[in-house]
Write a protein that holds these residues in place. Structure first.
Motif, PDB file in Angstrom:
ATOM      1  N   PHE A   1       2.949  11.962   1.928  1.00 38.42           N
ATOM      2  CA  PHE A   1       4.111  11.048   2.733  1.00 38.42           C
ATOM      3  C   PHE A   1       4.700  10.394   1.648  1.00 38.42           C
ATOM      4  CE2 PHE A   1       0.024  11.855   5.605  1.00 38.42           C
ATOM      5  CZ  PHE A   1       0.575  11.653   6.490  1.00 38.42           C
ATOM      6  N   ASP A   2       4.110   9.815   0.504  1.00 39.67           N
ATOM      7  CA  ASP A   2       4.580   8.470  -0.432  1.00 39.67           C
ATOM      8  C   ASP A   2       6.098   7.933   0.546  1.00 39.67           C
ATOM      9  OD1 ASP A   2       4.032  11.025  -2.750  1.00 39.67           O
ATOM     10  OD2 ASP A   2       5.166  11.704  -1.724  1.00 39.67           O
ATOM     11  N   CYS A   3       5.109   7.272   0.735  1.00 40.56           N
ATOM     12  CA  CYS A   3       5.158   5.756   1.497  1.00 40.56           C
ATOM     13  C   CYS A   3       4.228   4.723   1.325  1.00 40.56           C
ATOM     14  CB  CYS A   3       6.658   6.281   2.655  1.00 40.56           C
ATOM     15  SG  CYS A   3       4.470   6.499   4.487  1.00 40.56           S
TER      16      CYS A   3
ATOM     17  N   ALA B   1       6.147  12.757   8.035  1.00 40.42           N
ATOM     18  CA  ALA B   1       5.396  13.237   7.025  1.00 40.42           C
ATOM     19  C   ALA B   1       6.435  14.591   7.190  1.00 40.42           C
ATOM     20  CB  ALA B   1       4.214  13.593   6.157  1.00 40.42           C
ATOM     21  N   LYS B   2       7.341  14.887   5.973  1.00 40.91           N
ATOM     22  CA  LYS B   2       8.302  15.759   5.527  1.00 40.91           C
ATOM     23  C   LYS B   2       7.980  16.809   4.980  1.00 40.91           C
ATOM     24  CE  LYS B   2      11.061  13.220   7.697  1.00 40.91           C
ATOM     25  NZ  LYS B   2      10.817  13.902   9.167  1.00 40.91           N
TER      26      LYS B   2
ATOM     27  N   ILE C   1       1.235  -1.182   0.001  1.00 39.79           N
ATOM     28  CA  ILE C   1       0.026  -0.196  -0.325  1.00 39.79           C
ATOM     29  C   ILE C   1       0.945   1.196  -0.343  1.00 39.79           C
ATOM     30  CG2 ILE C   1      -1.599   1.111   0.988  1.00 39.79           C
ATOM     31  CD1 ILE C   1      -2.439  -1.051   3.057  1.00 39.79           C
ATOM     32  N   LYS C   2       0.814   1.824  -1.054  1.00 35.63           N
ATOM     33  CA  LYS C   2       1.580   3.416  -1.035  1.00 35.63           C
ATOM     34  C   LYS C   2       0.806   4.481  -0.236  1.00 35.63           C
ATOM     35  CE  LYS C   2       4.086   6.460  -4.072  1.00 35.63           C
ATOM     36  NZ  LYS C   2       5.130   6.270  -3.892  1.00 35.63           N
ATOM     37  N   ILE C   3       0.985   4.559  -0.008  1.00 36.78           N
ATOM     38  CA  ILE C   3       0.486   6.255   1.076  1.00 36.78           C
ATOM     39  C   ILE C   3       1.163   7.458   0.100  1.00 36.78           C
ATOM     40  CG2 ILE C   3       0.187   6.987   3.114  1.00 36.78           C
ATOM     41  CD1 ILE C   3      -0.195   4.913   4.378  1.00 36.78           C
TER      42      ILE C   3
END
Length: 294
Positions: free
Chosen positions: A206-208, A196-197, A157-159
């Protein structure tokens, strides 16, 4: 009225207010009231000069621990170890604390996930996280992809991002991902995304990747994947849940998905859902289904 009587009257009023919020289903307000009263009690007990005997201090410390536990339950930080009925009993205990007759504490004080006080010769010390440490804290606890199993599919799952009204107000935001059965029981270990950055307009990026810790085929019927958006509140020095959402098994399909956001507290049984906002703000995810040994 003496100083101690005035103080106890103030505490009883606060506890009653929290209990009423709890009874009416106003869980956010109840959590805040319980947390505030817990810290007020502990701060009083930490002073060099106070009005209470050693036995009374122990009782007040237990009351503070129970209030803290109930507050954390509403923030989705622990299971329900202190019930509303326990809170009603605390009202009676606090009302009778100056009585000459000291009875056993009627509630089993839970083993808290984190200590809120330490005792040493009946003195109470609050544990706080320095602001400069919390400002840079990362809560990430992501797990690696599971091993390949024949005839089974793994899920990544890519958030991508979450849309919120004012992203700038959230400190150290992260998302807790958990997999639960219809009765709320954990199927796998929960995971936290890294903090989150990037914040852009109404989006927190987030892109994680979060790797499901079991194959899709092994998920029991009725399973859902939960996403809880959390952030740090410096004034209270605690983690708070802002909103949550979930994905049921029939929604597990490769590709992008937009999930509606719901008001806290998280309801793992998925009943009586209340939308966070009527505005088009969602949690954006991208699902990758693996059917190979890569």
């Amino acid at each position: 009225m003496s100083d101690v009587a005035l103080l106890l009257a103030k505490w009883r009023e606060s506890l009653t207010r929290g209990k009423d919020f709890d009874t009416w289903g106003q869980f956010v307000e109840a959590s805040e009231e319980y947390s505030r009263l817990s810290r007020q009690i502990l701060k009083q007990l930490a002073t060099e000069h106070n009005f209470f005997t050693g036995e009374q201090k122990k009782i007040l410390g237990k009351i503070a621990a129970c209030l803290h536990s109930r507050s954390r339950f509403f923030q989705n930080l622990q299971d329900e170890e202190i019930s509303l009925d326990d809170i009603r009993q605390l009202c009676l205990v606090l009302g009778n604390i100056l009585s000459e007759k000291t009875e056993d504490f009627p509630i089993t004080v839970p083993e808290l996930a984190e200590k809120i006080f330490q005792t040493n010769n009946n003195s109470f010390i609050l544990e706080e996280v320095p602001n400069d440490q919390e400002d840079t804290k990362d809560y990430g606890s992501l797990l690696p992809r599971i091993s390949h199993e024949a005839d089974c599919h793994r899920l990544t799952i890519k958030i991508v991002k979450i849309g919120l009204k004012d992203p700038s107000e959230f400190i150290n935001p992260f998302i807790t991902v958990s997999v639960k059965a219809l009765d709320g029981v954990d199927i796998t270990t929960s995971q936290n995304t890294p903090t989150a950055k990037t914040k852009e307009n109404r989006d927190i990026h987030f892109d994680c990747n979060v790797e499901l810790q079991t194959t899709i085929e092994k998920l029991p019927q009725g399973t859902a994947i939960f996403f809880e958006f959390k952030h740090f509140k410096p004034k209270r020095k605690q983690i708070s849940t802002k909103c949550w959402t979930f994905m049921e098994m029939d929604e597990i399909k490769a590709g992008p998905a937009c999930l509606e956001l719901y008001k806290k507290p998280t309801n793992y049984c998925r009943k009586k859902l209340s939308l966070l906002t009527v505005k088009p703000l969602y949690l954006h995810v991208f699902l990758i289904i693996h059917d190979d040994a890569e």
